[in-house]
Design a protein around this motif. Structure first.
Motif, PDB file in Angstrom:
ATOM      1  N   GLN A 111      11.020 -35.451  13.295  1.00  0.00           N
ATOM      2  CA  GLN A 111      12.936 -35.720  13.660  1.00  0.00           C
ATOM      3  C   GLN A 111      13.592 -34.530  14.492  1.00  0.00           C
ATOM      4  N   ILE A 117      12.115 -41.248  12.037  1.00  0.00           N
ATOM      5  CA  ILE A 117      11.186 -41.140  11.048  1.00  0.00           C
ATOM      6  C   ILE A 117      11.372 -40.295   9.390  1.00  0.00           C
ATOM      7  N   SER A 118      10.895 -40.839   8.706  1.00  0.00           N
ATOM      8  CA  SER A 118      11.358 -40.314   7.023  1.00  0.00           C
ATOM      9  C   SER A 118      10.741 -40.787   6.125  1.00  0.00           C
ATOM     10  N   GLU A 120      10.333 -42.779   3.867  1.00  0.00           N
ATOM     11  CA  GLU A 120      10.739 -44.053   3.497  1.00  0.00           C
ATOM     12  C   GLU A 120       9.712 -44.643   4.606  1.00  0.00           C
ATOM     13  N   GLU A 121      10.398 -44.618   5.311  1.00  0.00           N
ATOM     14  CA  GLU A 121       9.412 -45.157   6.852  1.00  0.00           C
ATOM     15  C   GLU A 121       7.888 -45.673   6.651  1.00  0.00           C
ATOM     16  N   MET A 122       7.046 -43.533   6.347  1.00  0.00           N
ATOM     17  CA  MET A 122       5.923 -44.240   6.054  1.00  0.00           C
ATOM     18  C   MET A 122       5.493 -44.253   5.508  1.00  0.00           C
ATOM     19  N   ASN A 124       7.110 -47.355   4.063  1.00  0.00           N
ATOM     20  CA  ASN A 124       6.372 -48.981   4.801  1.00  0.00           C
ATOM     21  C   ASN A 124       5.780 -49.130   4.752  1.00  0.00           C
ATOM     22  N   LEU A 125       5.270 -48.873   5.836  1.00  0.00           N
ATOM     23  CA  LEU A 125       3.924 -49.061   6.959  1.00  0.00           C
ATOM     24  C   LEU A 125       2.754 -49.220   5.703  1.00  0.00           C
ATOM     25  N   TYR A 139       2.207 -44.362  13.689  1.00  0.00           N
ATOM     26  CA  TYR A 139       3.476 -44.888  13.245  1.00  0.00           C
ATOM     27  C   TYR A 139       4.499 -44.503  14.753  1.00  0.00           C
ATOM     28  N   LYS A 143       5.983 -47.885  16.745  1.00  0.00           N
ATOM     29  CA  LYS A 143       7.580 -47.302  16.985  1.00  0.00           C
ATOM     30  C   LYS A 143       7.923 -47.054  18.661  1.00  0.00           C
TER      31      LYS A 143
END
Length: 279
Positions: A111, A117-118, A120-122, A124-125, A139, A143
């Motif tokens: 970041q 990136i967060s 939560e994003e990780m 989700n993937l 990631y 992205k």
């Protein structure tokens, strides 16, 4: 001759095949057995066992511990572990917690480099997989921050790169002891990848043998002929059994195939029987 693969990863860590898909692929390749050895997790073992239940394929319950020794990442594979043991799972949870802390720090560093990136994003993937640096590299590629995962490692998450965070790791000796306590077979994974001198490797191997180390990966996808011969001699000299595995990860390592590595890997079943006889 029955052939096996004693070092395989699923999408429960950093592979791309599910445990069930690995079973189907191993059957397609006529393997007699494979060991599911995900990084610091046994989450895929029940699924793999169930998928193979009514086949002639043996799924060997395993794990690959990430440990640290003199500043180097050293991996210890465990085979035939009693992964349902509560004491084993309790200690495994402690290892996984240290990885989670490291992942939180790596997200914060990324970041700082203006990467969106967060946690939560990780999730989700990659869901509940045990995240490794390979997941962060994937990631960054997905992205659009890098073109390849190799670039992600060279610029961001590789050793000594700005977003790399070492994690508090167990020692190789601790991993060997835990595997033995669970009734399993500890194996020093891919020793040539550590770039140690023969003397340094001998010191490590002898120390781990005192803790219960049984085998060493003398057969491995990236070894060329003379390297495998050297590792076989090393194993004999230090009283260790020979193990072997492809280190199959699916599309993450596209040149390495299940059971045969880069095309010429052959691991006979009797190597596993020899290691089992040492317990």
């Amino acid at each position: 001759m029955k052939y096996i693969d004693l070092h395989v990863h699923s999408n429960c860590s950093d592979g791309t095949y599910s445990p069930s898909q690995l079973v189907a692929y191993a059957l397609e390749k006529n393997l007699a057995a494979f060991a599911l050895t995900d990084h610091d997790t046994t989450a895929g073992l029940d699924e793999a066992m169930q998928a193979a239940a009514h086949t002639n394929l043996e799924v060997i319950p395993g794990i690959e511990f990430s440990t640290e020794y003199k500043g180097k990442d050293i991996h210890i594979v465990g085979l035939d572990i009693d992964y349902r043991s509560q004491s084993f799972q309790d200690q495994l949870c402690q290892f996984q917690h240290s990885r989670e802390i490291r992942n939180q720090k790596m997200i914060a560093k990324l970041q700082e480099y203006h990467i969106a990136i967060s946690w939560e994003e990780m999730e989700n993937l990659f869901g509940e997989a045990i995240w490794t640096r390979a997941h962060f590299a994937e990631y960054l590629m997905q992205k659009g921050y890098v073109k390849t995962t190799e670039e992600a490692f060279s610029r961001f998450v590789g050793d000594h790169c700005p977003c790399y965070v070492p994690r508090e790791k167990v020692s190789p000796a601790q991993a060997v002891r835990l595997i033995r306590e669970s009734g399993g077979i500890p194996v020093l994974a891919h020793p040539l990848l550590y770039h140690m001198s023969e003397e340094e490797l001998a010191i490590l191997a002898d120390a781990l043998k005192k803790e219960g180390l049984i085998g060493i990966e003398a057969i491995y996808s990236t070894y060329i002929g003379y390297q495998e011969d050297d590792m076989r001699r090393f194993a004999r000299h230090h009283g260790l059994c020979i193990s072997g595995g492809s280190d199959f990860h699916g599309s993450i390592k596209p040149t390495i195939d299940l059971g045969c590595g880069r095309g010429n890997l052959k691991i006979p079943y009797d190597l596993l029987e020899t290691m089992r006889a040492q317990l």
